[in-house]
Design a protein around this motif. Structure first.
Motif, PDB file in Angstrom:
ATOM      1  N   ARG A 296       0.815  -1.211   0.000  1.00 14.14           N
ATOM      2  CA  ARG A 296       0.000   0.000   0.000  1.00 14.14           C
ATOM      3  C   ARG A 296       0.854   1.269   0.000  1.00 14.14           C
ATOM      4  N   ALA A 297       1.861   1.327   0.857  1.00 17.58           N
ATOM      5  CA  ALA A 297       2.607   2.569   1.061  1.00 17.58           C
ATOM      6  C   ALA A 297       4.026   2.539   0.519  1.00 17.58           C
ATOM      7  N   HIS A 298       4.535   1.360   0.133  1.00 17.93           N
ATOM      8  CA  HIS A 298       5.934   1.242  -0.276  1.00 17.93           C
ATOM      9  C   HIS A 298       6.092   0.705  -1.696  1.00 17.93           C
ATOM     10  N   GLY A 299       5.001   0.677  -2.453  1.00 18.60           N
ATOM     11  CA  GLY A 299       5.066   0.257  -3.842  1.00 18.60           C
ATOM     12  C   GLY A 299       5.435  -1.207  -4.004  1.00 18.60           C
ATOM     13  N   ARG A 300       5.929  -1.513  -5.186  1.00 23.26           N
ATOM     14  CA  ARG A 300       6.387  -2.885  -5.460  1.00 23.26           C
ATOM     15  C   ARG A 300       7.722  -3.078  -4.745  1.00 23.26           C
ATOM     16  N   HIS A 301       7.814  -4.148  -3.982  1.00 22.76           N
ATOM     17  CA  HIS A 301       8.976  -4.302  -3.099  1.00 22.76           C
ATOM     18  C   HIS A 301       9.393  -5.760  -3.053  1.00 22.76           C
ATOM     19  N   LEU A 302      10.692  -5.988  -2.985  1.00 21.99           N
ATOM     20  CA  LEU A 302      11.247  -7.324  -2.854  1.00 21.99           C
ATOM     21  C   LEU A 302      11.846  -7.497  -1.462  1.00 21.99           C
ATOM     22  N   GLY A 303      11.866  -8.745  -1.015  1.00 24.33           N
ATOM     23  CA  GLY A 303      12.498  -9.034   0.265  1.00 24.33           C
ATOM     24  C   GLY A 303      12.713 -10.529   0.409  1.00 24.33           C
ATOM     25  N   LEU A 304      13.672 -10.894   1.220  1.00 29.59           N
ATOM     26  CA  LEU A 304      13.996 -12.295   1.457  1.00 29.59           C
ATOM     27  C   LEU A 304      13.114 -12.854   2.576  1.00 29.59           C
ATOM     28  N   VAL A 305      12.554 -14.033   2.330  1.00 31.50           N
ATOM     29  CA  VAL A 305      11.809 -14.742   3.371  1.00 31.50           C
ATOM     30  C   VAL A 305      12.614 -15.992   3.726  1.00 31.50           C
ATOM     31  N   ARG A 306      13.194 -15.987   4.899  1.00 32.72           N
ATOM     32  CA  ARG A 306      13.977 -17.147   5.328  1.00 32.72           C
ATOM     33  C   ARG A 306      13.035 -18.305   5.646  1.00 32.72           C
ATOM     34  N   GLY A 307      13.380 -19.488   5.133  1.00 34.97           N
ATOM     35  CA  GLY A 307      12.515 -20.643   5.325  1.00 34.97           C
ATOM     36  C   GLY A 307      11.259 -20.613   4.469  1.00 34.97           C
ATOM     37  N   GLY A 308      11.264 -19.778   3.454  1.00 34.27           N
ATOM     38  CA  GLY A 308      10.075 -19.614   2.621  1.00 34.27           C
ATOM     39  C   GLY A 308       9.696 -20.834   1.805  1.00 34.27           C
ATOM     40  N   ARG A 309      10.591 -21.808   1.691  1.00 35.55           N
ATOM     41  CA  ARG A 309      10.289 -23.018   0.929  1.00 35.55           C
ATOM     42  C   ARG A 309       9.784 -24.153   1.819  1.00 35.55           C
ATOM     43  N   SER A 310       9.542 -23.856   3.063  1.00 40.42           N
ATOM     44  CA  SER A 310       9.038 -24.887   3.973  1.00 40.42           C
ATOM     45  C   SER A 310       7.570 -25.186   3.670  1.00 40.42           C
ATOM     46  N   ARG A 311       7.107 -26.349   4.139  1.00 45.57           N
ATOM     47  CA  ARG A 311       5.707 -26.721   3.920  1.00 45.57           C
ATOM     48  C   ARG A 311       4.755 -25.725   4.583  1.00 45.57           C
ATOM     49  N   LYS A 312       5.167 -25.178   5.698  1.00 42.20           N
ATOM     50  CA  LYS A 312       4.323 -24.214   6.403  1.00 42.20           C
ATOM     51  C   LYS A 312       4.221 -22.903   5.651  1.00 42.20           C
ATOM     52  N   GLN A 313       5.317 -22.443   5.065  1.00 45.50           N
ATOM     53  CA  GLN A 313       5.356 -21.130   4.424  1.00 45.50           C
ATOM     54  C   GLN A 313       4.835 -21.138   2.996  1.00 45.50           C
ATOM     55  N   GLN A 314       5.033 -22.226   2.262  1.00 44.90           N
ATOM     56  CA  GLN A 314       4.700 -22.234   0.837  1.00 44.90           C
ATOM     57  C   GLN A 314       3.252 -21.849   0.538  1.00 44.90           C
ATOM     58  N   PRO A 315       2.241 -22.380   1.248  1.00 47.51           N
ATOM     59  CA  PRO A 315       0.869 -21.981   0.939  1.00 47.51           C
ATOM     60  C   PRO A 315       0.613 -20.492   1.163  1.00 47.51           C
ATOM     61  N   LEU A 316       1.342 -19.892   2.086  1.00 46.50           N
ATOM     62  CA  LEU A 316       1.175 -18.477   2.376  1.00 46.50           C
ATOM     63  C   LEU A 316       1.786 -17.598   1.300  1.00 46.50           C
ATOM     64  N   LEU A 317       2.910 -18.034   0.735  1.00 46.34           N
ATOM     65  CA  LEU A 317       3.687 -17.183  -0.173  1.00 46.34           C
ATOM     66  C   LEU A 317       3.289 -17.395  -1.629  1.00 46.34           C
ATOM     67  N   GLN A 318       1.985 -17.497  -1.877  1.00 46.18           N
ATOM     68  CA  GLN A 318       1.470 -17.700  -3.222  1.00 46.18           C
ATOM     69  C   GLN A 318       0.908 -16.389  -3.778  1.00 46.18           C
ATOM     70  N   ALA A 319       1.044 -16.207  -5.098  1.00 41.85           N
ATOM     71  CA  ALA A 319       0.554 -14.994  -5.753  1.00 41.85           C
ATOM     72  C   ALA A 319      -0.943 -14.827  -5.523  1.00 41.85           C
ATOM     73  N   GLY A 320      -1.330 -13.601  -5.210  1.00 43.84           N
ATOM     74  CA  GLY A 320      -2.732 -13.281  -4.979  1.00 43.84           C
ATOM     75  C   GLY A 320      -3.095 -13.157  -3.515  1.00 43.84           C
ATOM     76  N   ASN A 321      -2.299 -13.735  -2.623  1.00 43.18           N
ATOM     77  CA  ASN A 321      -2.590 -13.632  -1.198  1.00 43.18           C
ATOM     78  C   ASN A 321      -2.313 -12.220  -0.695  1.00 43.18           C
ATOM     79  N   ARG A 322      -3.191 -11.738   0.192  1.00 46.92           N
ATOM     80  CA  ARG A 322      -2.968 -10.444   0.845  1.00 46.92           C
ATOM     81  C   ARG A 322      -2.359 -10.717   2.208  1.00 46.92           C
ATOM     82  N   VAL A 323      -1.263 -10.033   2.509  1.00 45.48           N
ATOM     83  CA  VAL A 323      -0.483 -10.360   3.700  1.00 45.48           C
ATOM     84  C   VAL A 323      -0.081  -9.104   4.458  1.00 45.48           C
ATOM     85  N   ASP A 324       0.217  -9.316   5.725  1.00 46.36           N
ATOM     86  CA  ASP A 324       0.813  -8.287   6.578  1.00 46.36           C
ATOM     87  C   ASP A 324       2.325  -8.497   6.552  1.00 46.36           C
TER      88      ASP A 324
END
Length: 253
Positions: free
Chosen positions: A27-55
């Motif tokens: 919303r306030a910082h435009g298109r932004h990239l960042g590293l998510v450590r452990g982002g390939r875990s089974r717990k994180q993968q469903p969350l880090l999918q295109a279209g999800n709205r996140v905090d």
């Protein structure tokens, strides 16, 4: 450096053995990239999918660094969107358009429209009109907005039927008639306060209109091609309404 914001996930790519680099529109910082450590875990993968709205919480030692994201769910839209080819290719098209903008430049209007579109992108009857309006907003943010408020030749505000390919301004039916073969059709549903809904033909004309100005002002100067996802999105829309007539000239769309 640290900030907190909400965002829509546009995509992710693998980084190392366990992490991903996440791309979001915030919303306030435009298109932004960042590293998510452990982002390939089974717990994180469903969350880090295109279209999800996140905090998001972003942290970095210096502002120019990639930084890391801490991600929490707000709306998990991906599973719903992935069931629809229109939604999948539509989301990919929106992401490609957002990548035309400088990274980390705030575009609150685009973010708000993106949130609205995520809600309806799996509805083919609404998706075409929404995506083409998003394209018009991106053109405006890039400095190449179309002026569809009045006739460029006469100043008239009624019976606007064409857009000049030279100026991107509307032209009335009477003023444009002698050059109609060289003009771009102006779908009536794009006119402010028209109250009209788009049909198959007007959607095709609208995508031809925005596609023309993307090609002239954005893709050709940058040595780029129109995103493959855009053509796939239009194909998916046509398959949804295969019996409706639509205008030709797919190369322009």
């Amino acid at each position: 450096m640290e900030w907190r914001d909400e965002g829509i996930i546009l995509g992710a790519r693998k980084h190392g053995e366990t992490s991903v680099i996440l791309e979001v529109m915030t919303r306030a910082h435009g298109r932004h990239l960042g590293l998510v450590r452990g982002g390939r875990s089974r717990k994180q993968q469903p969350l880090l999918q295109a279209g999800n709205r996140v905090d998001l919480i972003w942290r970095a030692r210096l502002d120019e660094h990639l930084g890391t994201f801490q991600v929490e769910p707000l709306e998990l839209n991906a599973a719903r969107l992935f069931d629809s080819a229109v939604a999948v290719f539509g989301l990919q098209t929106l992401a490609a358009h957002l990548r035309l903008l400088p990274e980390r430049d705030a575009h609150a209007g685009l973010y708000e429209m993106l949130v609205l579109m995520i809600e309806h992108l799996d509805d083919p009857d609404a998706a075409g009109e929404l995506v083409v309006r998003f394209e018009m907003l991106v053109l405006d943010e890039l400095g190449f907005g179309l002026d569809l408020t009045q006739c460029a030749a006469t100043g008239a505000r009624s019976d606007l039927a064409y857009v000049s390919p030279k100026t991107g301004r509307a032209v009335s039916r009477a003023a444009g008639a002698p050059w109609s073969a060289k003009m771009l059709p102006l779908p009536a549903f794009l006119l402010g306060n028209s109250g009209l809904r788009a049909d198959r033909t007007s959607i095709e004309d609208a995508f031809r209109l925005t596609g023309f100005f993307f090609a002239r002002h954005v893709y050709e100067p940058r040595g780029m091609d129109s995103p493959d996802a855009r053509a796939a999105f239009l194909t998916a829309l046509r398959k949804h309404c295969p019996n409706e007539p639509h205008s030709t000239g797919e190369h322009a769309a």
